[in-house]
Design a protein around this motif. Structure first.
Motif, short mmCIF file in Angstrom:
data_model
loop_
_atom_site.label_atom_id
_atom_site.label_comp_id
_atom_site.label_asym_id
_atom_site.label_seq_id
_atom_site.Cartn_x
_atom_site.Cartn_y
_atom_site.Cartn_z
N THR A 182 4.47 39.68 27.26
CA THR A 182 5.55 39.50 26.30
C THR A 182 5.77 38.01 26.07
O THR A 182 5.66 37.21 26.99
N CYS A 183 6.13 37.69 24.83
CA CYS A 183 6.49 36.31 24.52
C CYS A 183 8.01 36.19 24.66
O CYS A 183 8.75 36.92 24.00
N ASN A 184 8.46 35.28 25.51
CA ASN A 184 9.91 35.12 25.71
C ASN A 184 10.57 34.48 24.50
O ASN A 184 11.78 34.59 24.33
N SER A 185 9.78 33.85 23.66
CA SER A 185 10.35 33.15 22.51
C SER A 185 10.54 34.09 21.31
O SER A 185 11.61 34.18 20.75
N CYS A 186 9.47 34.81 20.92
CA CYS A 186 9.57 35.67 19.73
C CYS A 186 9.57 37.16 20.06
O CYS A 186 9.59 37.99 19.17
N SER A 187 9.50 37.49 21.36
CA SER A 187 9.63 38.87 21.85
C SER A 187 8.46 39.78 21.51
O SER A 187 8.53 40.99 21.72
N PHE A 235 -1.23 32.50 25.89
CA PHE A 235 -0.21 32.00 24.95
C PHE A 235 -0.04 32.94 23.76
O PHE A 235 -0.99 33.61 23.34
N CYS A 236 1.16 32.94 23.24
CA CYS A 236 1.50 33.82 22.11
C CYS A 236 0.74 33.37 20.86
O CYS A 236 0.86 32.22 20.44
N PRO A 237 -0.05 34.27 20.23
CA PRO A 237 -0.78 33.89 19.02
C PRO A 237 0.16 33.59 17.85
O PRO A 237 -0.24 32.95 16.89
N THR A 238 1.41 34.07 17.93
CA THR A 238 2.35 33.86 16.82
C THR A 238 3.08 32.52 16.94
O THR A 238 3.15 31.76 15.97
N CYS A 239 3.61 32.22 18.14
CA CYS A 239 4.43 31.00 18.25
C CYS A 239 3.93 30.04 19.33
O CYS A 239 4.56 29.02 19.59
N ALA A 240 2.81 30.36 19.97
CA ALA A 240 2.13 29.46 20.91
C ALA A 240 2.89 29.25 22.23
O ALA A 240 2.52 28.37 23.01
ZN LIG Z 1 5.78 34.23 20.46
#
Ligand SMILES: [Zn+2]
Length: 339
Positions: free
Chosen positions: A176-181, A158-163
C-alpha cells in the motif's frame, strides 16, 4: 457520426486482412496431469490474510515453518555426506525485524517465506533449477510460489503513481502507498509456448527453435510473451510467424496445460497448433539462432534421452511435457486430448 470518422472506420475494416481468431479448444481436463511448480503444497487460505489476530499468532506459533531465502535463492541444509534438505525454520530462528509472507496452510501448519539476506551456518542457497533434484514436487511448487513473491517484494518498492515508498501488508500479499492509498499486488507475466505441427506424407513434424544460450543440440518449443490487449490464440499465431515465418491454421489452436515459471514470475501457457504449410522456417535472428522441423520419432527418442541429434529441455519444463504428450503413442495422453 461525422462522415470523416465513418470513412476512416470503413477504410480500417477494408484493410483488415484476417478475421479474429475463433475460440480455441480447451482440453485441460483431458491430460489429467500437473506440471512441476504447479503443486503448491499448501492451501493458500486467502481468507486468513486479513485476519491480523491469526497472522500474529501464526508468526509466533512454534509449529509454523518459514522457508528461508538468501541471495535470492532458497536455503538448503548441507549435512555432511547426506543429500541437501530444504531448510524449514521455526519462528524463534527468524530475526524480529524480518518481514515474512504468508504462503498458506498444510495439515494445520502455517507456512511463510522470508528473506534472511545471508545464509546461516550449515546451509547454502541453491538455485531453483538445482534444487529440483532434491525436492518433492510439492516442495518445488512451494519454493516457486515463495521465490516469485519475494522477488516481487524486493523489486517493487515505490508507488508507480506518486513515487512514495510502499508498505507491505501484514500477510505480505500486497503493498500500500501511505501517500495516495493505492494498493499493488504481485503481477505475473503470461507467456505462450507451443507445439507447432505439420502433417506430411513423410509423417508428422514439430517446429522447434534454439537460442544461442542453449547448450549444443538443444531445441525447444517456440514461445513468447503475450502482449497488451492480445489473446492467447493471437499470441500463438503472432509469435510463430515472427520467429519463423510459419503461418498457422488459426482454427487448430488448442490450449493444453500451463505451468507457473518462477524466473521471475511467468505463467507458461502450453498450446498446440497446426501449420498451414510444411515450409522452411525463416528465422528472426533477434529471437532465435535456428529453427527446424523434427519428426515425431526423433522427439520420442529425445524424450527418452536416446536421440543423437536432438536434446529437448529437462523434464520439469512445460516444453518437455508438451513434446512428450505430442509425440506419445499412448491414447491416455496426446490422443486423449484430440477427441
Ligand atoms: Zn502513491
Amino acid at each position: 457520426m461525422c462522415s470523416s470518422i465513418k470513412s476512416v472506420i470503413l477504410l480500417l475494416d477494408k484493410n483488415t486482412s484476417s478475421s479474429p481468431i475463433k475460440a480455441s479448444h480447451f482440453k485441460l481436463s483431458s491430460f489429467n496431469m500437473k506440471l512441476y511448480f504447479s503443486h503448491e503444497g499448501v492451501n493458500r487460505s486467502a481468507h486468513l490474510r486479513k485476519n491480523l489476530d491469526f497472522l500474529k499468532l501464526a508468526k509466533q506459533d512454534s509449529q509454523s515453518r518459514f522457508i528461508a531465502f538468501a541471495q535470492e535463492q532458497p536455503l538448503f541444509l548441507f549435512p555432511p555426506e547426506l543429500n541437501p534438505e530444504l531448510l524449514l525454520l521455526s519462528p524463534e530462528h527468524i530475526p524480529v525485524e524480518n518481514t515474512s509472507h504468508f504462503l498458506g496452510l498444510h495439515n494445520g501448519i502455517s507456512y511463510f517465506a522470508t528473506d534472511l539476506s545471508e545464509p546461516i551456518p550449515l546451509t547454502k542457497p541453491l538455485s531453483l533449477r538445482s534444487a529440483t533434484q532434491y525436492c518433492s514436487e510439492e516442495q518445488a511448487g512451494l519454493l516457486a510460489y515463495a521465490q516469485s513473491l519475494l522477488h516481487w517484494s524486493r523489486q517493487f518498492l515505490f508507488c508507480p503513481t506518486c513515487a512514495q515508498k510502499l508498505t507491505l501488508s501484514p500477510a505480505g500479499d500486497f503493498k500500500t502507498c501511505n501517500s495516495c492509498s493505492k494498493e499493488y499486488y504481485p503481477r505475473i507475466n503470461p507467456v505462450v509456448i507451443m507445439v507447432i505441427e505439420a502433417q506430411t506424407e513423410q509423417g508428422e513434424f514439430a517446429l522447434l527453435g534454439r537460442q544461442s544460450r542453449h547448450p549444443p543440440g538443444m531445441y525447444s518449443c517456440l514461445a513468447g510473451f503475450i502482449e497488451a490487449g492480445e489473446s492467447i490464440e493471437a499470441a500463438v499465431a503472432r509469435e510463430t510467424f515472427e520467429e519463423t515465418g510459419v503461418l498457422i491454421d488459426e482454427q487448430s489452436i488448442e490450449i493444453w496445460f500451463n505451468q507457473p515459471w518462477p524466473w521471475p514470475s511467468q505463467l507458461m501457457i502450453g498450446c498446440y497448433a497446426k501449420a498451414q504449410h510444411f515450409q522452411e522456417p525463416v528465422v528472426d535472428l533477434d529471437e532465435l539462432e535456428q529453427a527446424h522441423w523434427f519428426t515425431k520419432e526423433e522427439i520420442q527418442k529425445s524424450c527418452l534421452g536416446m536421440s543423437s541429434i536432438l536434446n529437448i529441455p529437462p523434464h520439469f519444463t512445460i516444453a518437455h511435457q508438451l513434446l512428450k504428450n505430442w509425440s506419445s503413442p499412448s491414447p491416455n495422453t496426446y490422443l486423449k486430448g484430440h477427441t
